[in-house]
Enzyme design. Structure first.
Site, PDB file in Angstrom:
ATOM      1  N   HIS A  58       0.778  -0.907   0.278  1.00 56.80           N
ATOM      2  CA  HIS A  58      -0.312   0.233  -0.216  1.00 56.80           C
ATOM      3  C   HIS A  58       1.070   1.434   0.195  1.00 56.80           C
ATOM      4  O   HIS A  58       0.963   1.750   1.144  1.00 56.80           O
ATOM      5  CB  HIS A  58      -0.575   0.012   1.334  1.00 56.80           C
ATOM      6  CG  HIS A  58      -1.871  -1.148   1.206  1.00 56.80           C
ATOM      7  ND1 HIS A  58      -3.563  -0.945   0.636  1.00 56.80           N
ATOM      8  CD2 HIS A  58      -2.147  -2.448   1.307  1.00 56.80           C
ATOM      9  CE1 HIS A  58      -3.776  -2.246   0.934  1.00 56.80           C
ATOM     10  NE2 HIS A  58      -2.926  -2.902   1.637  1.00 56.80           N
ATOM     11  N   ASP A 308       2.793  -6.017   2.357  1.00 55.18           N
ATOM     12  CA  ASP A 308       1.863  -4.780   2.255  1.00 55.18           C
ATOM     13  C   ASP A 308       1.748  -4.362   3.272  1.00 55.18           C
ATOM     14  O   ASP A 308       1.606  -2.836   2.524  1.00 55.18           O
ATOM     15  CB  ASP A 308       0.685  -6.161   3.552  1.00 55.18           C
ATOM     16  CG  ASP A 308      -0.569  -5.440   3.835  1.00 55.18           C
ATOM     17  OD1 ASP A 308      -1.110  -4.641   2.758  1.00 55.18           O
ATOM     18  OD2 ASP A 308      -0.965  -6.277   4.389  1.00 55.18           O
ATOM     19  N   TRP A 314      -1.735   0.933   9.962  1.00 60.11           N
ATOM     20  CA  TRP A 314      -1.718  -0.647  10.015  1.00 60.11           C
ATOM     21  C   TRP A 314      -0.312  -1.085  11.066  1.00 60.11           C
ATOM     22  O   TRP A 314      -0.696  -2.709  11.399  1.00 60.11           O
ATOM     23  CB  TRP A 314      -2.350  -2.130   8.928  1.00 60.11           C
ATOM     24  CG  TRP A 314      -3.106  -1.301   8.343  1.00 60.11           C
ATOM     25  CD1 TRP A 314      -5.047  -1.564   8.869  1.00 60.11           C
ATOM     26  CD2 TRP A 314      -3.776   0.385   7.405  1.00 60.11           C
ATOM     27  NE1 TRP A 314      -5.687  -0.798   8.389  1.00 60.11           N
ATOM     28  CE2 TRP A 314      -5.016  -0.729   7.008  1.00 60.11           C
ATOM     29  CE3 TRP A 314      -2.968   0.438   6.749  1.00 60.11           C
ATOM     30  CZ2 TRP A 314      -5.739   0.917   7.025  1.00 60.11           C
ATOM     31  CZ3 TRP A 314      -3.328   1.719   5.849  1.00 60.11           C
ATOM     32  CH2 TRP A 314      -5.313   1.676   5.526  1.00 60.11           C
TER      33      TRP A 314
HETATM   34 FE   FE2 Z   1      -3.354  -5.182   2.401  1.00 57.47          FE
END
Ligand code: FE2
Length: 424
Positions: A58, A308, A314
């Site tokens: 991302h 990721d 996150w």
């Molecule tokens: Fe993802």
């Protein structure tokens, strides 16, 4: 020859190999090549590999850690809510600067191909414009593939489908989705159907966040595989995360894996993120959350590991190091056999290259001269040491160099100095 690399080890176990490079491509591979290079590089027996490939990232959120606050619960859902708070504050310039900084890190780590999701739920499509600009700027050194990602849900967010189509028209490469975030299982399945039909109509690849939960009854991978079969999308569909599979009933999984294989759907696990975001509602024992990697490999399914997230709503850590990703995947999946450890290396190199559809990737004659020289003898040692990238090359041109992990010890009580390469 433009370049000759001498005395390299290769991931398949060959040693003492020379690689000759001309016009940005590999022109010859073999022992003691009788060729001269305008530039000669001594690998000194170390490992030469094609570049690392990150199949799931991302880039619109990266390096935003702490903006506007940190994720207190550590859950996926708080991360999504936090990203929602940040979105209205984003400026295109800041997005571009953070992404370019990340790409610098990536090059230094030998990571030269990245598939990044980009959130299309902001009607301004600010992040899409920003990452298209980044893709243009980094094209000489990184293959950046963009996925139109409806972060707030395709059906849940009123303008998501229209925005996704706009993003694709602007040049975004791949169709994304997030069925487990729709309001109901039925709406999740409906979103998968809509997105797969759209991708099939446009001749595009599909890469969905799929079943990213601990819910053993989440079934969107079944729908995705079925749609891939129905629409003839074999080899063009990837299912990212699949964490619910960790918790599924074993009988159901025994029926599911052959369907995924038959449908030509690849899986992308994200070990660092799955092990930290999943299992947050458990007391003890806590589930690991990562999908069933060795079982899928045994069933003949392509499985890649993605990074990721790096320093975003996150995940607070990370540094574009796909060997860190492989190392975590190896541990969480208990892939400790020689074959298992080598499969973990493949999961951050050749397998994601196949999933992204990269052309000219590899070490055969005719492939692009995109190469990484590691301070390690073989793929297992590379993972063990998270080896330094001695040299990173793209199209025959050296982009990055770093010293080996050389250490000099001066220890009390020992008169001689001790010199060695850390861990070797
Ligand atoms: Fe993802």
């Amino acid at each position: 020859m433009d370049v000759v690399i001498r005395n390299a080890s290769l991931p398949d176990g060959r040693q003492g190999i020379d690689l000759a490079i001309e016009d940005g491509r590999i022109a010859a591979v073999g022992a003691a090549l009788p060729l001269h290079g305008a530039q000669e590089i001594d690998a000194a027996g170390d490992l030469i590999t094609p570049p690392f490939v990150d199949a799931h990232f991302h880039m619109d959120a990266t390096l935003s850690y702490g903006l506007p606050r940190v994720n207190q619960s550590g859950t996926l859902l708080e991360g999504i809510a936090l990203w929602g708070e940040l979105k209205p504050e984003l400026s295109q310039q800041a997005l571009i600067e953070r992404a370019l900084q990340y790409c610098d890190w990536a090059v230094a780590r030998g990571l030269l191909a990245i598939r990044s999701h980009v959130d299309i739920c902001d009607d301004r499509l600010l992040a899409v414009e920003a990452l298209l600009e980044v893709r243009r700027q980094v094209a000489p050194y990184i293959d950046l593939q963009l996925v139109a990602f409806p972060q707030d849900g395709l059906l849940r967010s009123p303008s998501a489908l229209a925005n996704l189509k706009r993003a694709v028209a602007m040049g975004v490469d791949v169709v994304g989705g997030i069925p487990h975030f729709e309001r109901t299982m039925a709406e999740g399945a409906e979103s998968v159907r809509i997105l797969c039909e759209f991708a099939a109509g446009k001749g595009l690849r599909v890469d969905m966040h799929c079943d990213e939960s601990d819910d053993p009854l989440s079934r969107h991978i079944e729908t995705l595989a079925s749609e891939s079969n129905r629409l003839g999308l074999h080899g063009r569909v990837a299912a990212s995360h699949l964490t619910s599979m960790h918790s599924m009933d074993n009988y159901y999984v025994s029926k599911l894996l052959p369907l995924i294989r038959e449908a030509g759907v690849a899986a992308i696990a994200n070990p660092l993120i799955n092990i930290t975001l999943q299992g947050r509602h458990d007391s003890y024992p806590k589930r690991r959350g990562m999908t069933r990697v060795p079982e899928m490999l045994a069933a003949g399914i392509d499985v890649a590991f993605g990074h990721d997230c790096v320093m975003d709503p996150w995940y607070s850590l990370g540094s574009a190091d796909m060997l860190e990703v492989a190392q975590m995947g190896l541990h969480v999946a208990q892939m400790t056999s020689q074959q298992g450890m080598r499969a973990c290396f493949a999961a951050v190199t050749e397998t994601p290259a196949r999933i992204l559809g990269l052309s000219g990737y590899g070490l055969e004659v005719g492939c692009h001269a995109d190469l990484v020289l590691l301070d390690a003898a073989d793929p297992v040692e590379a993972i063990r040491l998270r080896a330094a990238r001695r040299m990173v090359m793209r199209r025959g041109q050296v982009l990055s160099e770093a010293p080996r992990a050389d250490v000099r010890l001066a220890l009390p009580g020992r008169p001689e100095r001790v010199n060695f390469r850390l861990g070797r």
